[in-house]
Scaffold this motif. Structure first.
Motif, PDB file in Angstrom:
ATOM      1  N   SER A   1       6.733   8.175   4.345  1.00  0.00           N
ATOM      2  CA  SER A   1       7.936   7.341   4.287  1.00  0.00           C
ATOM      3  C   SER A   1       9.160   8.226   4.401  1.00  0.00           C
ATOM      4  O   SER A   1       9.065   9.459   4.394  1.00  0.00           O
TER       5      SER A   1
ATOM      6  N   ALA B   1       9.011   5.166  10.339  1.00  0.00           N
ATOM      7  CA  ALA B   1       7.548   5.101  10.335  1.00  0.00           C
ATOM      8  C   ALA B   1       6.971   4.800  11.712  1.00  0.00           C
ATOM      9  O   ALA B   1       6.019   5.441  12.161  1.00  0.00           O
TER      10      ALA B   1
ATOM     11  N   VAL C   1       5.180   2.876   3.295  1.00  0.00           N
ATOM     12  CA  VAL C   1       6.386   3.221   4.055  1.00  0.00           C
ATOM     13  C   VAL C   1       7.663   2.822   3.321  1.00  0.00           C
ATOM     14  O   VAL C   1       8.744   3.303   3.653  1.00  0.00           O
TER      15      VAL C   1
END
Length: 302
Positions: free
Chosen positions: A162, A235, A189
């Protein structure tokens, strides 16, 4: 090419996530989420046995024939390989299916123990029989995912990454895994919703990272991005990543995620957002008793 979205199902079985104020998702809402996911071609569903009764909930809520590609998790090895195989077969049955798309070893520790090779061989047997199409490993930074991939040659590796947790990006593991021919999925994430939590709502163990979270939000704001857009853009555009697993508590949340994922990626200094704090990067430590460690703790940022 940007990664695709996959859907986590933890919220379907319990009140998962530090910023989740809605609690467990109702089955009516699950049906709406799944309907929207199907419309948006988000077909990979990550289902874990420990998330309440999520396998049966999915079986009751998705259409038949189901367009989805469910991904299962193994239980721990304490009760033996035969029991673990039986539980995987029940998981498929609970979802009303005859086979699953994939199965992940949920605890990499099991592969590192004396029965690791036998465990992997059992999953390969189930793959050969057609119960599952792909096998893989759910790992953490501490599990040394590249070493696991080189030893077992999985189809899939799922790891956390993340804006706040960039450890496997910085050390090159994600790109190395992809270079080994592994399908790399990333989870967490949003770091279980920590990215969206107001500073005043942080639990005691996370108070030291409050200034860093404020700084992260300021960087986003100055770049014209909101946390959802920034987190997804980071991401989905990571080199080597095939799929980004996201969890939602409503169809509206999923709609917002899909919309954010389709927006142009912002020009933003992601490196400045990375956090280097063992407690903050391990959700199991967020509410733990840190004892004297709390007083000595120093938060290090990028």
């Amino acid at each position: 090419m940007a990664a695709t979205l996959g859907l986590g199902s933890a919220q379907f079985g319990g009140d998962y996530g530090i910023s989740n104020t809605r609690g467990r998702v109702s089955e009516d809402e699950v049906r709406q989420i799944l309907e929207l996911a199907a419309d948006c071609k988000i077909l990979n569903i990550d289902a874990a046995h420990y998330d309440g009764d999520v396998e049966r909930i999915l079986g009751r809520c998705w259409p038949f024939p189901s367009p989805f590609k469910p991904q299962l998790r193994t239980l721990r090895l304490e009760k033996g390989l035969d029991w673990l195989e039986s539980r995987l077969r029940r998981s498929v049955d609970h979802m009303g299916l005859v086979r699953a798309h994939s199965a992940l070893i949920d605890c990499a520790e099991d592969l590192m123990g004396p029965n690791g090779d036998a465990l992997w061989a059992r999953l390969e047997k189930l793959k050969g029989e057609g119960l599952i199409s792909k096998i893989g490993i759910s790992a953490t930074h501490a599990d040394q995912p590249v070493l696991l991939a080189r030893r077992f040659k999985p189809d899939i590796m799922q790891v956390p990454a993340s804006i706040l947790d960039q450890r496997l990006v910085r050390n090159g593991d994600i790109e190395t895994l992809a270079g080994l021919g592994v399908e790399v999925q990333i989870r967490s994430v949003f770091l279980q919703g920590l990215l969206f939590l107001p500073r005043e709502a942080l639990p005691a163990n996370l108070i030291p990272i409050g200034p860093h979270l404020s700084r992260v939000r300021r960087i986003m704001m100055e770049s014209g991005a909101d946390p959802l857009h920034a987190a997804l853009s980071f991401a989905l555009n990571l080199p080597g990543v095939s799929m980004v697993i996201v969890g939602v508590t409503s169809a509206a949340e999923l709609r917002a995620i899909v919309a954010a994922s389709e927006r142009k990626a912002p020009r933003i200094n992601y490196e400045a957002m990375a956090l280097n704090d063992d407690v903050a990067l391990d959700p199991q430590m967020w509410f733990a008793d840190l004892g004297e460690q709390a007083a000595r703790r120093l938060v290090r940022v990028a």
